[in-house]
Design a protein around this motif. Structure first.
Motif, short mmCIF file in Angstrom:
data_model
loop_
_atom_site.label_atom_id
_atom_site.label_comp_id
_atom_site.label_asym_id
_atom_site.label_seq_id
_atom_site.Cartn_x
_atom_site.Cartn_y
_atom_site.Cartn_z
N VAL A 52 0.84 -1.21 0.00
CA VAL A 52 0.00 0.00 0.00
C VAL A 52 0.87 1.25 0.00
O VAL A 52 0.62 2.20 -0.76
N LEU A 53 1.91 1.28 0.83
CA LEU A 53 2.79 2.44 0.89
C LEU A 53 3.53 2.65 -0.42
O LEU A 53 3.73 3.79 -0.86
N LEU A 54 3.94 1.54 -1.06
CA LEU A 54 4.65 1.64 -2.34
C LEU A 54 3.75 2.21 -3.42
O LEU A 54 4.18 3.06 -4.23
N VAL A 55 2.50 1.76 -3.45
CA VAL A 55 1.54 2.29 -4.43
C VAL A 55 1.32 3.79 -4.21
O VAL A 55 1.29 4.58 -5.17
N ILE A 56 1.19 4.19 -2.96
CA ILE A 56 0.99 5.61 -2.64
C ILE A 56 2.20 6.44 -3.07
O ILE A 56 2.05 7.50 -3.69
N CYS A 57 3.40 5.96 -2.79
CA CYS A 57 4.61 6.69 -3.14
C CYS A 57 4.76 6.85 -4.64
O CYS A 57 5.02 7.97 -5.14
N PHE A 58 4.61 5.77 -5.38
CA PHE A 58 4.72 5.84 -6.84
C PHE A 58 3.62 6.73 -7.43
O PHE A 58 3.86 7.44 -8.42
#
Length: 346
Positions: A52-58
């Protein structure tokens, strides 16, 4: 009853209702807190939160990444590794490993493509691809169970054999698959979702039910936790390991169908490094290479995390070499975390 008594009764009733409401609210908070703590303690919580955090960052740094069609592309890219990783999870949970899945995928897809190119029914090609995966899994399991070879050695040998057979059958070139409904396996949508994604969901659901709710799943955990203790407890360890390898082969065969349909050829070079990506998805998802621990939910989260990581790197125009470095670092961190968690719980 006078007015003062009525007022006192009403006030008492109001206080009772207010007290009951506060009690219900407190109970709800306790339940929610308990659920949240159990979520954090789950083996698959870390990869899911990281995803979830990776999707938000990208999404924040790349406009191309947050486009709807890009998420559709992720739905096309992730299923192949996810399906293979489901089968790999079963073996890793039992304390084994399968290094041949990439080569077996190439062998199975070449067999299917050869039949379709010769004019045979797509149904036959699909069946042969799946059976090829199962047969290779059966050989791997037999070498481990009856030949008493370490899984690493047995599957390493199968890696070379399957890749060599793929080159031998195809003549070292890709075999074209004529247009038929076979193409639609990777291009059709159901409920606005790519069919490969739905296939991966069904495979993951079957793997989750097997691992979490069946006797076979309990036996896989027991064998992975302690082979000798499981044997002394009456667990048919040889049969359990054999079934695990066959199921991994089944998943690889299904993945080969998706792969062949997506690229419309059967290539002897397909599936290279897929075994490492599948193992990485399992480890990132919380499976232990020591055996006895792993979940399908964590594995799927790990596979999606790797797909998002690769896709996000593409969206940022990061060179392929750097992508491999980033993925390698992620795998090493996941393994180090697994070892730290294993030592902590001993």
């Amino acid at each position: 009853m006078n007015g003062d008594e009525v007022q006192r009764d009403l006030q008492g009733s109001s206080n009772s209702v207010s007290g009951a409401t506060k009690s219900s609210f407190a109970t709800a908070l306790d339940v929610a807190g308990d659920v949240f703590l159990r979520f954090l303690k789950a083996e698959w919580s870390a990869p899911l939160i990281s995803l979830v955090l990776l999707v938000i960052c990208f999404s924040l740094v790349s406009e191309a990444f947050r486009r709807l069609e890009n998420f559709y592309n992720i739905g096309l890219q992730a299923p192949i590794i996810a399906v293979i990783a489901v089968g790999q999870t079963l073996i890793i949970t039992a304390g084994g490993i399968d290094l041949s899945v990439g080569s077996v995928l190439a062998f199975a897809s070449v067999n299917a493509a050869w039949l379709l190119n010769k004019g045979y029914s797509p149904h036959l090609g699909l069946l042969v691809a799946v059976l090829t995966g199962c047969f290779c899994g059966l050989i791997n399991g037999s070498l481990v169970v009856f030949g008493r070879l370490p899984p690493f050695i047995a599957t390493l040998g199968m890696m070379g054999i399957a890749r060599g057979l793929a080159h031998l059958i195809s003549g070292g070139v890709s075999i074209y698959i004529p247009q038929s409904w076979f193409w639609g396996i990777s291009s059709q949508k159901i409920l606005f979702m790519p069919m490969p994604f739905l296939i991966a969901i069904l495979v993951a659901l079957g793997g989750h039910i097997t691992l979490a709710y069946t006797r076979l799943g309990r036996h896989l955990y027991a064998v992975g936790g302690s082979y000798e203790a499981a044997r002394l407890s009456g667990v048919p360890v040889k049969l359990v390991l054999l079934i695990a390898f066959v199921l991994c082969g089944l998943c690889t065969g299904i993945a080969s169908v998706i792969e062949a349909s997506r690229v419309t050829v059967g290539s002897p070079m397909s599936g290279i490094m897929y075994e490492l990506h599948a193992i990485a998805a399992c480890v990132i998802g919380g499976a232990s290479l020591s055996g006895g621990r792993g979940t399908i939910i964590g594995t799927i989260a790990g596979a999606l995390l790797m797909a998002v990581l690769r896709n996000g790197c593409d969206a940022l125009n990061l060179r392929y070499e750097y992508q491999q470095i980033v993925i390698g670092i992620a795998v090493i961190i996941a393994v180090l975390y697994d070892r730290w968690r294993h030592e902590r719980t001993r």
